[in-house]
Every structure is written in C-alpha cells, then in structure tokens.
Design an enzyme around this catalytic site. Structure first.
Site, short mmCIF file in Angstrom:
data_model
loop_
_atom_site.label_atom_id
_atom_site.label_comp_id
_atom_site.label_asym_id
_atom_site.label_seq_id
_atom_site.Cartn_x
_atom_site.Cartn_y
_atom_site.Cartn_z
N LYS A 80 42.65 67.70 61.45
CA LYS A 80 41.70 67.92 60.37
C LYS A 80 42.40 68.59 59.19
O LYS A 80 43.21 69.50 59.38
CB LYS A 80 40.55 68.79 60.88
CG LYS A 80 39.43 69.06 59.89
CD LYS A 80 38.35 69.91 60.56
CE LYS A 80 37.19 70.22 59.62
NZ LYS A 80 36.15 71.04 60.28
N SER A 155 31.63 69.18 59.98
CA SER A 155 32.65 68.93 58.97
C SER A 155 33.88 68.22 59.50
O SER A 155 34.76 67.82 58.72
CB SER A 155 33.06 70.26 58.34
OG SER A 155 33.68 71.12 59.29
N SER A 179 30.57 71.92 63.77
CA SER A 179 31.42 70.98 63.05
C SER A 179 32.38 70.19 63.93
O SER A 179 33.02 69.26 63.45
CB SER A 179 32.22 71.71 61.96
OG SER A 179 31.38 72.08 60.90
#
Length: 483
Positions: A80, A155, A179
């Site tokens: 990420k 996210s 997330s």
C-alpha cells in the site's frame, strides 16, 4: 498459467523451493499481468521493476548455490502506498507527499525483505488513507475487479484489488476503522487486522514521515488469497518495536481449536442500530446455515458486551484526536473551539466533534475502552470466535462527491449515512481485538460478501485458523469473472 496468478503466496513460495519456477520468472509473470490487467483496474500505481529484477536474480542465485529458502523466498509483492520503502516514492495519495522518497524501510518492510519477498510496486489508496473508496489526485481511481463501476473499498482498496485481480502475491494494508477489512469484503479476498501492537506501525504515512510516536488503534496487516497466507505473513511481520527487540519477543498462542466442529461460535449478523442490507445479510445467513450442516453449533442469539452505538462513540473520542499533533495552529484552534461545544459523550455525536477534546476526556474514553476490553475477555471465555458483518452493504458504485458527510448508501431501500459502512468494523477495532475477514459468499448481483471473524486479545491464530477451516465450507477465494 492463468492459475498461477491466483495461487496463494504459500503455494508460490513452495513452487520456488521445489524449483518449479524461478524468482525472476515469477516476477516477470506478474509484471506481464500488470501490463495486461492493471490499466482497467488501476490498483498498482508505482512500479520498481529494475530493483525487483536485481532482487529476484539474487534470490535465484542463492538457491542455485545451495542456500536455504526463506519463508517468502522470491514471492513478488506490492505494498500500500502509505508504507515507506527505501528509495521508492511513498505518497499516501497526497500531493504534499508527491515527491517523498524514504531513506529507509519501515520495520514491516525490513521483515518482509528478510523473509525473501520481492517488492515490485505500490498500490493505490485514498488521500492520506481517509476514505472508504480509493482515489486521489495523484493516481486517480481504483476500480473493483468484480465490477469496475464500483469501488474496491478503502483505504486499502489498491492492495485488495491487486490481490483479487491476481497482480501480486499479497499486499500489506493498514486499518484504523476497517481499512483492511472493508476492501477485503468488497473484493472477495482475505484480510487480517492484528491485535493492536503486535505489528509495528512505524514507517506509515500518515503520520508525517519520520513519526516515532505510537498510534492508537492503527494496525498494519496482510491482504491475501488464503488464510494460510495470513498466518505465514503474520509470522513474518509480527514482533516488538525495533528498540524493544533486545529484551522482548512475541509468541502468539496456537489456535484454540483444530477442527471446525469444535469451535464455539457466536454470530451477530444484524442490529437495528445499523441494519444490514438483505443482499449482505442473506449471504451471511447462508454461511451460518452451511456451518450448521457441517456440524458447527452457531449461537445466533449471543450478543457481545457493547452495542454498536456505544462502541462507535468510544472509538470516535479516541481516534478523532489522533492527528492533532500534525495540524497547523489555525486548524487546531478551530478544532478546539468546536470540541468545547461537546458537553458530554453522546452516542449521536459525530466523531469529528471530538477532534480536539481535552486530555481528561480522552482518558475517560480510554478507560471506557479498557472496561469494554475486560468485558470482551469474559465474552470470549464462552465463545472462541464471533461472526459479524464487515459492512452493511457490498461494494458501492463510485461516489466522489466532495462532501463525504452528505454521501449516502442504500440499505434495504433506505438512504443511510455513507459512514455507516464503518459501524460494524469499529465496534471491534476500538477494543484492539484481532479480526480476520474471509469470503462468505456472493450477493444476487454477483458481488463479494465478507465476514468478520473476531477473536480474543492476542488470539490471532484462532481467527485465522477458523478462516482457514471455513474455506472447506465456502470454497475460499474465487477469482473475479473474466480475469
């Protein structure tokens, strides 16, 4: 060869150890898939192919010379774009960090490299990881591999979309309100939010690059295509902060049970405080029925020690002030004035109202949280795991309207606040408990539904093992159609 794209990281590592494929060959296979598949999904937003090739060649040479294989030897992975990697741009999807190139790895990245992983790129996230969709001004919008008109969640939407589309061996996401869990649900993959504190959060943006203070509630954890992968990756990344490793070590207990039918299971599948859409609820009910036919006794009348609104209120008071040290003075002063109008904790008060609450009030919320944690310990003396929805809805269609508080989702035809997607996740995140998300089924429209498998403090192996055994009933991960 298409099956290799969706093989688990555990299987990929086994193939490399067995010399069925080389590290460079496997890396090139995934890079070719990124060229082919990623333009329609936009999950992988930064490539580091040259360095990844050097790394893969070194790992191939090590095996050829008789060196032992490491746990993740040669497995190509993405991370990420909130996780700092030395020499690789890390932006958190924010223009203020568009040129940020870290000078060192965070602890989790260092552990992954030591275990033999090959980091080849970064995956998309909303700006500063602050949305339940994954788009930003630097890299644009990530689409859901199951339906590109929908979001992969947030996210960690880029990581989940990349894993679901077979573009990477696995990814690492971050989770404060859900997330990791929300994108795993939206994309039909596995995700694990570890017990808070067992995986270092250093090297994550936000906070600002170089931040050393501990973050309350935030966790880093794996997103993968199997529960076996979650266990393997957690073994690699879990441990104390670097400065404590001289004297501290971590030894998680084994799973409480080894047979699916031996698990004591509670299920909390709906609640009037945050009703679940029938498309999700029916899939979860079907899951419970499948467990019953497999000999698992599921208590659907059990209820944990706090309602959704109570837990959300505690979470709001604890989390909302997390980033006040990073605010400009004018922004902070405005937050202080706004928080001063909050007379007392109230279940209907939006979390943003608590952004700059007094230290005394934060400590009171923290005490409430730890009292709740103690009550959960009692709850988990009767049950091994608790099953719950991840979100009241499946992946929503893209909605990039500026006012997130004005956004709406539809639950059984009723328009509900956008942030209700968080409610079922923060109920357990606030207590710092381990939660594994596993695929649970599909909606009538063919969208994935995940289930939260919640366990007792530090019993991460129990929730992951239940997810592994659950795959024998559900079939586990299924690739999106057409990929």
């Amino acid at each position: 060869m298409i099956e290799m794209a969706f093989a688990s990281a555990t299987e990929l590592a086994r193939m490399i150890r067995a010399r069925q494929i080389g590290c460079r060959e496997l890396l090139d296979y995934y890079l070719d898939r990124v060229d082919l598949i990623n333009p329609g999904i936009n999950a992988v937003v930064t490539l580091d192919a040259e360095r990844a090739h050097r790394r893969a060649d070194e790992l191939d040479a090590s095996l050829a010379a008789g060196g032992g294989a490491r746990p993740l030897h040669g497995v190509p992975i993405t991370l990420k774009d909130t996780i700092e990697v030395e020499g690789l741009r890390t932006t958190a999807g924010a223009e203020i960090y568009s040129d940020h190139v870290p000078s060192s790895h965070g602890p989790v990245v260092r552990s992954l490299e030591n275990a033999g992983a090959v980091i080849y790129g970064k995956t998309n996230t909303p700006t500063l990881a602050q949305d339940l969709q994954s788009y930003n001004p630097l890299f644009g919008t990530t689409n859901n591999p199951w339906d590109v008109s929908r979001t992969p969640g947030g996210s960690s939407g880029g990581p989940a979309a990349a894993v679901a589309a077979g573009l990477t061996g696995f990814d690492i996401g971050s989770d404060v309100g859900g997330s990791i869990r929300h994108p795993a649900h939206c994309c039909g993959v596995y995700g694990h939010k570890p017990t808070h504190g067992i995986v270092s959060f250093r090297g994550h943006v936000p906070g600002p690059p170089g931040t050393l203070r501990p973050f309350d509630i935030w966790s880093l954890g794996p997103i993968a295509r199997s529960a076996e992968d979650l266990a393997l990756i957690l073994d690699v990344i879990a441990g104390p902060e670097p400065e404590n490793r001289l004297a501290w070590s971590l030894e998680l207990p084994p799973p409480r049970r080894s047979e699916l039918g031996d698990f004591k299971v509670a299920a909390w599948l709906d609640d009037p405080e945050c009703s679940v859409d029938s498309a999700v609820g029916n899939a979860l009910e079907s899951l419970v029925q499948m467990l019953g036919r497999s000999g698992v006794a599921v208590d659907t009348r059990a209820r944990p020690p706090a309602g959704l609104a109570e837990a959300a209120n505690i979470w709001g008071r604890l989390f909302s002030s997390e980033h006040t040290p990073d605010m400009a003075d004018a922004e902070f002063n405005a937050a202080v004035e706004k928080a001063s109008s909050v007379v007392a904790a109230d279940d209907t008060t939006p979390p943003a109202e608590y952004t700059a609450i007094r230290r005394r009030d934060w400590l009171q919320a923290n005490e409430e949280r730890h009292q709740l944690r103690a009550r959960y310990e009692d709850f988990f003396s009767d049950y091994d795991v608790l099953l719950a929805p991840v979100s009241p809805v499946p992946a929503i269609t893209h909605d990039q309207s500026d006012d997130t508080d004005a956004r709406r989702i539809s639950i059984n035809g009723e328009q509900r606040p956008y942030w209700d997607q968080l409610t079922w996740m923060i109920a357990f995140g606030v207590c710092l408990l381990p939660v594994t998300v596993a695929p649970a089924g599909l909606t009538p429209d063919g969208l994935p539904v995940g289930v939260q498998i919640v366990g007792p403090n530090l019993q991460d192996r129990t929730t992951i093992e239940f997810a592994r055994l659950l795959a024998e009933v559900t079939g586990g991960f299924t690739p999106p159609p057409g990929l």
